[in-house]
Design an enzyme around this catalytic site. Structure first.
Site, PDB file in Angstrom:
ATOM      1  N   LYS A  17       0.828  -1.215   0.000  1.00 18.00           N
ATOM      2  CA  LYS A  17       0.000   0.000   0.000  1.00 18.00           C
ATOM      3  C   LYS A  17       0.861   1.263   0.000  1.00 18.00           C
ATOM      4  O   LYS A  17       0.556   2.218  -0.708  1.00 18.00           O
ATOM      5  CB  LYS A  17      -0.943   0.015   1.217  1.00 18.00           C
ATOM      6  CG  LYS A  17      -1.992  -1.089   1.175  1.00 18.00           C
ATOM      7  CD  LYS A  17      -3.187  -0.782   2.077  1.00 18.00           C
ATOM      8  CE  LYS A  17      -2.806  -0.647   3.534  1.00 18.00           C
ATOM      9  NZ  LYS A  17      -2.369  -1.932   4.147  1.00 18.00           N
ATOM     10  N   ARG A  92     -10.639   0.793   8.194  1.00 11.42           N
ATOM     11  CA  ARG A  92     -10.243  -0.564   8.578  1.00 11.42           C
ATOM     12  C   ARG A  92     -11.405  -1.376   9.109  1.00 11.42           C
ATOM     13  O   ARG A  92     -11.306  -2.580   9.235  1.00 11.42           O
ATOM     14  CB  ARG A  92      -9.187  -0.499   9.683  1.00 11.42           C
ATOM     15  CG  ARG A  92      -7.784  -0.446   9.159  1.00 11.42           C
ATOM     16  CD  ARG A  92      -6.828  -1.193  10.074  1.00 11.42           C
ATOM     17  NE  ARG A  92      -5.525  -1.256   9.457  1.00 11.42           N
ATOM     18  CZ  ARG A  92      -4.520  -0.419   9.755  1.00 11.42           C
ATOM     19  NH1 ARG A  92      -4.680   0.498  10.669  1.00 11.42           N
ATOM     20  NH2 ARG A  92      -3.366  -0.521   9.139  1.00 11.42           N
ATOM     21  N   ARG A 131      11.776  -4.181   7.970  1.00  8.71           N
ATOM     22  CA  ARG A 131      11.584  -2.735   8.023  1.00  8.71           C
ATOM     23  C   ARG A 131      12.377  -2.104   9.162  1.00  8.71           C
ATOM     24  O   ARG A 131      12.431  -2.622  10.260  1.00  8.71           O
ATOM     25  CB  ARG A 131      10.095  -2.430   8.173  1.00  8.71           C
ATOM     26  CG  ARG A 131       9.723  -1.034   7.761  1.00  8.71           C
ATOM     27  CD  ARG A 131       8.367  -0.988   7.157  1.00  8.71           C
ATOM     28  NE  ARG A 131       7.327  -1.074   8.177  1.00  8.71           N
ATOM     29  CZ  ARG A 131       6.074  -0.702   7.970  1.00  8.71           C
ATOM     30  NH1 ARG A 131       5.699  -0.221   6.809  1.00  8.71           N
ATOM     31  NH2 ARG A 131       5.190  -0.812   8.923  1.00  8.71           N
ATOM     32  N   ARG A 164      10.862  -0.732  14.503  1.00  9.64           N
ATOM     33  CA  ARG A 164       9.737  -0.085  15.152  1.00  9.64           C
ATOM     34  C   ARG A 164       8.994  -1.086  16.023  1.00  9.64           C
ATOM     35  O   ARG A 164       8.937  -2.270  15.701  1.00  9.64           O
ATOM     36  CB  ARG A 164       8.792   0.454  14.068  1.00  9.64           C
ATOM     37  CG  ARG A 164       8.292   1.843  14.344  1.00  9.64           C
ATOM     38  CD  ARG A 164       7.622   2.433  13.142  1.00  9.64           C
ATOM     39  NE  ARG A 164       6.554   1.565  12.647  1.00  9.64           N
ATOM     40  CZ  ARG A 164       5.898   1.783  11.515  1.00  9.64           C
ATOM     41  NH1 ARG A 164       6.216   2.804  10.757  1.00  9.64           N
ATOM     42  NH2 ARG A 164       4.948   0.985  11.125  1.00  9.64           N
ATOM     43  N   ARG A 175      -0.924  -8.267  14.156  1.00 14.31           N
ATOM     44  CA  ARG A 175      -1.509  -7.241  13.282  1.00 14.31           C
ATOM     45  C   ARG A 175      -2.180  -7.876  12.071  1.00 14.31           C
ATOM     46  O   ARG A 175      -3.268  -7.468  11.666  1.00 14.31           O
ATOM     47  CB  ARG A 175      -0.430  -6.264  12.788  1.00 14.31           C
ATOM     48  CG  ARG A 175      -0.060  -5.182  13.788  1.00 14.31           C
ATOM     49  CD  ARG A 175       1.228  -4.501  13.405  1.00 14.31           C
ATOM     50  NE  ARG A 175       1.132  -3.710  12.187  1.00 14.31           N
ATOM     51  CZ  ARG A 175       2.179  -3.365  11.447  1.00 14.31           C
ATOM     52  NH1 ARG A 175       3.393  -3.750  11.771  1.00 14.31           N
ATOM     53  NH2 ARG A 175       2.009  -2.628  10.380  1.00 14.31           N
TER      54      ARG A 175
END
Ligand code: ZN
Length: 223
Positions: A17, A92, A131, A164, A175
């Protein structure tokens, strides 16, 4: 007054995305709104809202609908969004989707294009675990897809990069699970409307011909 394109990006975290959002912004000349980024800015600023959000995210849960709707309404009512925008990570939930419909109608926009990006769970995990973020300027890197020059520090300010809190593997799996549970009814709401499901890795030259007939205003012709 002619209003522009509103694109709702759907798909699990890590499906592409962020990348497609950048392409759409560039090609269509419209800004993007990532409610996640706005919330992270609140966290960084240490606002009461930010502190509340920080706890929720660190525990692997998703943030409350009313909170996210407030953030979205405040952002999208700004003049810089009157020509259209790309929504990344919002709505969401069914409740958020209903709120967005009313908000878009109130702001004078037509039917949004729901662009559903897909990728396998394996691909998603591999990407998100890789990431890294600069704790100083907030820039996001990816050890696989978009590493910094030396792989360990930020290109801009040489600060050591960190993982993170919501990119740890156990949190990512939570998630993805939470996303899939919540997203099914949201996706179902859009499938009978202006809906397109594509591979999240599509290049602009493959993606844009598919989009052209579905946009409110035509995309610029590419030669
Ligand atoms: Zn930096």
């Amino acid at each position: 007054m002619e209003h522009g394109n509103v694109i709702v990006l759907l798909g699990p975290p890590g499906a592409g995305k962020g990348t497609q959002s950048i392409v759409l912004q560039r090609e269509l000349g419209i800004p993007a709104v990532s409610t996640g980024e706005v919330l992270r800015a609140e966290i960084a600023a240490g606002t009461p809202l930010g502190l509340k959000v920080k706890e929720t995210i660190a525990s692997g849960q998703l943030v409350d609908d009313d909170l996210v709707n407030q953030v979205a309404a405040a952002q999208l009512s700004q003049p810089s969004f009157t020509k259209g925008f790309v929504l990344d990570g919002y709505p969401r939930t069914v409740k958020q989707a209903g709120f967005l419909d009313r908000l878009l109608a109130a702001l004078g926009f037509g039917e949004p294009l729901a662009l559903h990006l897909e990728a396998s769970t394996e691909t998603i995990l591999a990407r998100l675990v890789a990431r890294r973020q600069c704790p100083c300027c907030g820039r996001i890197y990816n050890r696989i897809l978009r590493p910094s020059k030396d792989g360990v520090t930020c290109d801009v300010d040489s600060t050591p990069l960190i993982v993170r809190e919501d990119d740890r593997e156990d949190v990512i799996l939570d998630r993805i699970r939470a996303y899939r549970e919540q997203s099914e009814p949201v996706i179902a709401l859009y499938t009978d409307r202006n809906y397109l499901r594509v591979d999240g890795n599509l290049q602009p030259e493959e993606l844009f011909p598919m989009l052209s007939s579905r946009l409110t205003q035509p995309a610029p012709l590419r030669t």
